[in-house]
Design a protein around this motif. Structure first.
Motif, PDB file in Angstrom:
ATOM      1  N   ASP A  11       0.822  -1.206   0.000  1.00  0.00           N
ATOM      2  CA  ASP A  11       0.000   0.000   0.000  1.00  0.00           C
ATOM      3  C   ASP A  11       0.859   1.261   0.000  1.00  0.00           C
ATOM      4  O   ASP A  11       0.607   2.189  -0.768  1.00  0.00           O
ATOM      5  N   ALA A  28       0.770   3.383   9.523  1.00  0.00           N
ATOM      6  CA  ALA A  28       0.212   2.652   8.395  1.00  0.00           C
ATOM      7  C   ALA A  28      -0.293   1.293   8.854  1.00  0.00           C
ATOM      8  O   ALA A  28      -1.349   0.815   8.409  1.00  0.00           O
ATOM      9  N   ARG A  31      -3.569   1.574  10.380  1.00  0.00           N
ATOM     10  CA  ARG A  31      -4.627   1.685   9.373  1.00  0.00           C
ATOM     11  C   ARG A  31      -4.751   0.409   8.532  1.00  0.00           C
ATOM     12  O   ARG A  31      -5.412   0.404   7.504  1.00  0.00           O
ATOM     13  N   SER A  33      -2.632  -1.096   6.676  1.00  0.00           N
ATOM     14  CA  SER A  33      -2.027  -0.952   5.357  1.00  0.00           C
ATOM     15  C   SER A  33      -0.692  -1.677   5.336  1.00  0.00           C
ATOM     16  O   SER A  33       0.042  -1.685   6.332  1.00  0.00           O
ATOM     17  N   SER A  34      -0.361  -2.281   4.214  1.00  0.00           N
ATOM     18  CA  SER A  34       0.955  -2.895   4.060  1.00  0.00           C
ATOM     19  C   SER A  34       1.956  -1.810   3.683  1.00  0.00           C
ATOM     20  O   SER A  34       1.603  -0.815   3.051  1.00  0.00           O
ATOM     21  N   LYS A 313      -4.136   6.745   2.710  1.00  0.00           N
ATOM     22  CA  LYS A 313      -5.150   5.698   2.809  1.00  0.00           C
ATOM     23  C   LYS A 313      -6.379   6.055   1.968  1.00  0.00           C
ATOM     24  O   LYS A 313      -6.917   5.214   1.237  1.00  0.00           O
ATOM     25  N   ILE A 316      -5.577   5.810  -1.776  1.00  0.00           N
ATOM     26  CA  ILE A 316      -5.596   4.422  -2.237  1.00  0.00           C
ATOM     27  C   ILE A 316      -7.020   3.904  -2.351  1.00  0.00           C
ATOM     28  O   ILE A 316      -7.385   3.225  -3.317  1.00  0.00           O
ATOM     29  N   ASP A 317      -7.833   4.230  -1.342  1.00  0.00           N
ATOM     30  CA  ASP A 317      -9.230   3.783  -1.306  1.00  0.00           C
ATOM     31  C   ASP A 317     -10.119   4.977  -0.987  1.00  0.00           C
ATOM     32  O   ASP A 317     -10.285   5.327   0.186  1.00  0.00           O
TER      33      ASP A 317
END
Length: 333
Positions: A11, A28, A31, A33-34, A313, A316-317
């Protein structure tokens, strides 16, 4: 550190493993997230670990004082709560936006892919401002220092420190109980350090000499003495000096970052209130950023990192929440 194929798309690619980068990676993880951290240094911690691990840091909430080394250790413990790929001793050469939500980061060793990028590269490429004397190079490592890694190495010595910022004042106060004598020489009559630190300095046993320039160094095989001169009268003073510590700050440059197409202002990356750069999907945090009212403090970087992560974040989404709420509502395990 996990061992999955490093070409897998993560991510967030975090460029820089200093305090802001480490905290960004931790957040991250918060959240879900990778992420990867990529850094040119051989260890995490940035300047704190590389240059002054024993120096006290005073601008981190919750710590009246914490050594740089301990702060890095705490950040590593925090980061260990989540799987993170750490790639050290890799110099990032290119950041390419392949398409929306896909970036390719090319280093001198490999290629990494991520859906967003967070640049937390501190002050970029840096080196200390050198003492401009013809004989200075001859004493490098032989009594002339630009960094301190071991306070006890100066035990029983006559130490002279040059500079007027926080590092010079803090080192003076920390070395006073260890060294035989400590003298602080500053080129100006006012200090740039925090007022409280300057007040402590003036109450200490450190000899303070302002409006003075270093004029000469002396010694046979290693440094033994130095001469300073008043900027007002020209009067010279010779001091015994086993170690001269020069804290004139750093000469920094963005290096390859300046060629990535990101808007740069006076050697720093320009960001908006979301910590986003001029390229959508590339964010930045820490000392490398600039915006109106910017302060280059570790505490500020710690605040910018979650802002960058939360907005990355959403980039990304777009359906993701900007903020998950207070961390006390989140479960780490």
């Amino acid at each position: 550190m996990i061992t999955e194929n490093q070409h897998d798309i993560v991510d967030m690619l975090i460029i820089g493993g200093g305090p802001a980068g480490m905290f960004a990676a931790f957040y991250a993880g918060m959240r879900q997230s990778s992420m990867k951290i990529i850094d040119s240094m051989p260890q995490l911690g940035g300047q704190l670990a590389a240059l002054y691990p024993e120096k006290n840091i005073y601008d981190v909430a919750g710590f009246p004082a914490v050594t740089a080394g301990e702060l890095v250790s705490r950040l590593e413990q925090q980061l260990s709560l989540f799987p993170v790929q750490v790639h050290l001793e890799e110099k990032v050469q290119q950041v390419v936006k392949e398409e929306e939500r896909l970036f390719r980061v090319v280093t001198d060793k490999d290629v990494h892919y991520g859906r967003a990028v967070i640049i937390a590269g501190g002050v970029g490429a840096f080196e200390p401002r050198q003492l401009e004397l013809p004989e200075a190079k001859a004493y490098a490592g032989k009594g002339l220092h630009y960094f301190i890694k071991d306070l006890q190495a100066f035990s029983g010595q006559d130490v002279v420190i040059c500079g007027g910022g926080d590092s010079a004042v803090d080192w003076s106060l920390m070395l006073e109980p260890i060294a035989k004598s400590v003298t602080l020489i500053h080129r100006r009559d006012k200090f740039r350090a925090h007022e409280h630190s300057v007040e402590q300095l003036m109450k200490s046993g450190v000899r303070v000499m302002t409006s003075m320039d270093v004029k000469a160094l002396s010694g046979d095989e290693r440094l033994e003495g130095m001469t300073a001169a008043s900027r007002r009268t020209g009067e010279e003073v010779t001091l015994p000096c086993d170690s001269l510590i020069v804290n004139y700050g750093f000469v920094s440059s963005l290096g390859p970052i300046a060629e990535w197409g990101i808007e740069v202002q006076q050697g720093s990356i320009r960001v908006d209130t979301r910590m986003e750069t001029s390229i959508p999907g590339i964010f930045a945090a820490g000392d490398i950023t600039t915006y109106p009212g910017k302060l280059k403090l570790i505490a500020v970087g710690f605040g910018e990192a979650p802002t960058a992560v939360n907005n990355a974040k959403v980039y990304i989404d777009p359906q993701a929440r900007l903020s998950p709420g207070h961390s006390s509502h989140m479960k780490l395990k």
